[in-house]
Design an enzyme around this catalytic site. Structure first.
Site, short mmCIF file in Angstrom:
data_model
loop_
_atom_site.label_atom_id
_atom_site.label_comp_id
_atom_site.label_asym_id
_atom_site.label_seq_id
_atom_site.Cartn_x
_atom_site.Cartn_y
_atom_site.Cartn_z
CB THR A 22 -1.13 1.11 -45.48
OG1 THR A 22 -0.89 1.49 -44.20
CG2 THR A 22 -2.41 1.51 -46.12
N GLY A 23 1.59 -0.48 -46.17
CA GLY A 23 3.15 -0.73 -45.89
C GLY A 23 3.05 -2.27 -45.32
CB SER A 26 8.75 -3.36 -44.19
OG SER A 26 9.65 -3.01 -43.07
N GLY A 27 8.29 -5.06 -41.44
CA GLY A 27 8.10 -4.84 -40.03
C GLY A 27 6.81 -5.22 -39.69
CE1 TYR A 179 6.68 8.13 -36.54
CE2 TYR A 179 7.31 8.21 -34.11
CZ TYR A 179 6.84 7.55 -35.44
OH TYR A 179 6.35 6.23 -35.15
N1 LIG Z 1 8.81 -0.12 -34.77
C1 LIG Z 1 8.44 0.74 -33.77
O1 LIG Z 1 9.08 0.68 -32.45
C2 LIG Z 1 7.23 1.58 -33.72
C3 LIG Z 1 6.92 2.35 -32.76
C4 LIG Z 1 5.86 3.14 -32.80
C5 LIG Z 1 4.97 3.26 -33.91
N2 LIG Z 1 5.39 2.54 -34.85
C6 LIG Z 1 4.53 2.67 -36.30
O2 LIG Z 1 4.39 1.42 -36.71
C7 LIG Z 1 3.95 1.57 -38.29
C8 LIG Z 1 4.89 0.53 -39.10
O3 LIG Z 1 6.12 1.05 -38.91
P1 LIG Z 1 7.34 -0.29 -38.58
O4 LIG Z 1 7.93 -0.15 -37.58
O5 LIG Z 1 6.76 -1.65 -39.41
O6 LIG Z 1 8.38 0.32 -39.93
P2 LIG Z 1 8.87 -0.15 -41.18
O7 LIG Z 1 9.42 -1.57 -41.09
O8 LIG Z 1 9.90 0.80 -41.56
O9 LIG Z 1 7.81 -0.83 -41.98
C9 LIG Z 1 7.05 0.85 -42.54
C10 LIG Z 1 6.14 0.55 -44.03
O10 LIG Z 1 5.74 1.79 -44.21
C11 LIG Z 1 5.92 1.85 -45.49
N3 LIG Z 1 6.00 3.38 -45.96
C12 LIG Z 1 6.73 4.25 -45.84
N4 LIG Z 1 6.62 5.28 -46.63
C13 LIG Z 1 5.41 4.96 -47.25
C14 LIG Z 1 4.81 5.59 -48.20
N5 LIG Z 1 5.00 7.01 -48.72
N6 LIG Z 1 3.53 4.96 -48.75
C15 LIG Z 1 3.46 3.79 -48.73
N7 LIG Z 1 4.03 3.04 -47.64
C16 LIG Z 1 5.13 3.77 -47.01
C17 LIG Z 1 7.47 1.32 -45.73
O11 LIG Z 1 7.59 1.07 -47.19
P3 LIG Z 1 9.26 0.72 -47.61
O12 LIG Z 1 9.58 -0.64 -47.06
O13 LIG Z 1 9.18 0.87 -49.14
O14 LIG Z 1 10.00 1.89 -46.92
C18 LIG Z 1 7.12 -0.05 -45.03
O15 LIG Z 1 6.29 -0.90 -45.55
C19 LIG Z 1 4.09 3.26 -38.56
O16 LIG Z 1 3.19 3.67 -38.73
C20 LIG Z 1 5.19 3.61 -37.36
O17 LIG Z 1 4.99 5.04 -37.01
C21 LIG Z 1 6.29 1.72 -35.03
#
Ligand SMILES: NC(=O)c1ccc[n+]([C@@H]2O[C@H](COP(=O)([O-])OP(=O)(O)OC[C@H]3O[C@@H](n4cnc5c(N)ncnc54)[C@H](OP(=O)(O)O)[C@@H]3O)[C@@H](O)[C@H]2O)c1
Length: 307
Positions: A22-23, A26-27, A179
């Site tokens: 899922t998601g 990105s990232g 969060y």
């Molecule tokens: N980056 C960090 O340092 C960090 C730290 C701790 C935990 N995390 C966790 O890692 C996971 C991935 O995050 P990331 O850091 O890779 O951030 P990211 O680059 O913002 O990616 C998040 C992804 O989730 C998608 N998303 C958001 N809302 C959604 C929805 N309603 N339905 C379906 N998809 C949705 C986004 O879609 P869009 O592109 O359309 O917005 C994107 O594809 C998250 O669960 C986050 O809490 C990240």
């Protein structure tokens, strides 16, 4: 493990495996999709925006032309989108080896999902809870399947309050508190799901992971881009690239030695960066009563029953 640290080189051959991320546009999700397809898996990249999804898929296919990526729309903040996705997935697939519940939002202002849930808990926890429940029958049919839930170090700031679980009408809402609660829910759900698999003798593992602090778009919800640019020289000390941040979820999803109920995170700088290893979540995440209450409440709110 081939070297001192677990890396994508340690991912076994995944030919014939079906993976949902899922998601995935990105990232961390994007990096995970890339790693899965490079090992031969068929990956369903779910995105809430198909335009963003197409761009991400093209991007991966440019470097891995043989990549088998199926793009499917899924909005975790909308129960009917989750139902539609799971119906379509089950119509076109007979197995699901790995479900990576990765998508998430962080520190958004108070808002509600389509179904009236507080947006962070609704997206990060309830959406993935419903998705997992709706895919349970196909996970059960797939021997050795896995569910990976992506949590965060921020689970440590999460507090469960079942009397005001979703900050009704914004009452007591603070973006970081909500969060943290959603990320604590990811862990309570993982441990309860593992218990459910064991009790019902289902050949599936529930494993959690966190990426430390990784360079993705997640911070764009709360920190303006220009501030990020200014902070960049300082953040380099503790922020790691998304490709490193994806390793804990990749290890949880593919390491043959990984056990149900484990939690993977980075091994250095107080788990903010490094290579993936087994880490410990806080006491609150292991409260069995809270896990059970959360499970019951999530079933009630989403109308998705695990059976
Ligand atoms: N980056 C960090 O340092 C960090 C730290 C701790 C935990 N995390 C966790 O890692 C996971 C991935 O995050 P990331 O850091 O890779 O951030 P990211 O680059 O913002 O990616 C998040 C992804 O989730 C998608 N998303 C958001 N809302 C959604 C929805 N309603 N339905 C379906 N998809 C949705 C986004 O879609 P869009 O592109 O359309 O917005 C994107 O594809 C998250 O669960 C986050 O809490 C990240």
């Amino acid at each position: 493990m081939n070297g001192k640290h677990w890396t994508t080189k340690d991912i076994p051959d995944l030919k014939g495996k079906t993976v949902i991320v899922t998601g995935g546009n990105s990232g961390l999700g994007f990096e995970a999709v890339k790693a899965f397809v490079s090992k031969g898996a068929i990956v369903i990249m779910t995105c809430r925006s198909t335009i963003k999804g197409e761009i991400a898929r093209e991007n991966i296919k440019n470097s891995i032309p043989k990549a088998e990526i199926i793009l499917m729309e899924l909005d975790l903040a909308n129960l009917s989108s989750i139902q539609n996705f799971s119906d379509k997935f089950k119509q076109s697939h007979t197995k699901l080896d790995i479900l990576v519940n990765n998508a998430g939002i962080m520190m958004v202002p108070y808002a509600l999902t389509v179904d009236g849930f507080e947006k962070q808990i609704g997206t990060n926890h309830l959406g993935h809870f419903a998705l997992t429940g709706l895919l349970l029958d196909i996970l059960k049919k797939t021997p050795g399947s896995r569910v990976v839930n992506v949590s965060s170090l921020a689970h440590k700031s999460g507090v469960m309050d079942f009397d005001n679980f979703m900050y009704n009408n914004g009452n007591g809402y603070k973006p970081m508190k909500a969060y943290g609660r959603s990320k604590l829910c990811n862990l309570l759900f993982t441990y309860e799901l593992q218990h459910f698999f064991e009790t019902n003798q289902i050949d599936c593992k529930a494993i959690a992971a966190h990426p430390g602090v990784s360079d993705t778009n997640l911070f764009s919800h709360s920190i303006p881009k220009w501030v990020m640019v200014l902070l960049r020289p300082f953040t380099l000390f503790f922020i790691q690239p998304a490709s490193m941040g994806a390793l804990p979820e990749l290890r949880a999803a593919t390491d043959p030695m990984a056990k149900g109920g484990e939690f993977y995170g980075p091994n250095s700088h107080s788990e903010m960066k490094g290579f993936p290893t087994v880490v410990q979540s806080n006491q609150a995440s292991h409260r069995i009563d809270d896990g059970k209450k959360l499970w019951q409440l999530s079933e009630k709110l989403t109308s998705v029953q695990f059976k």
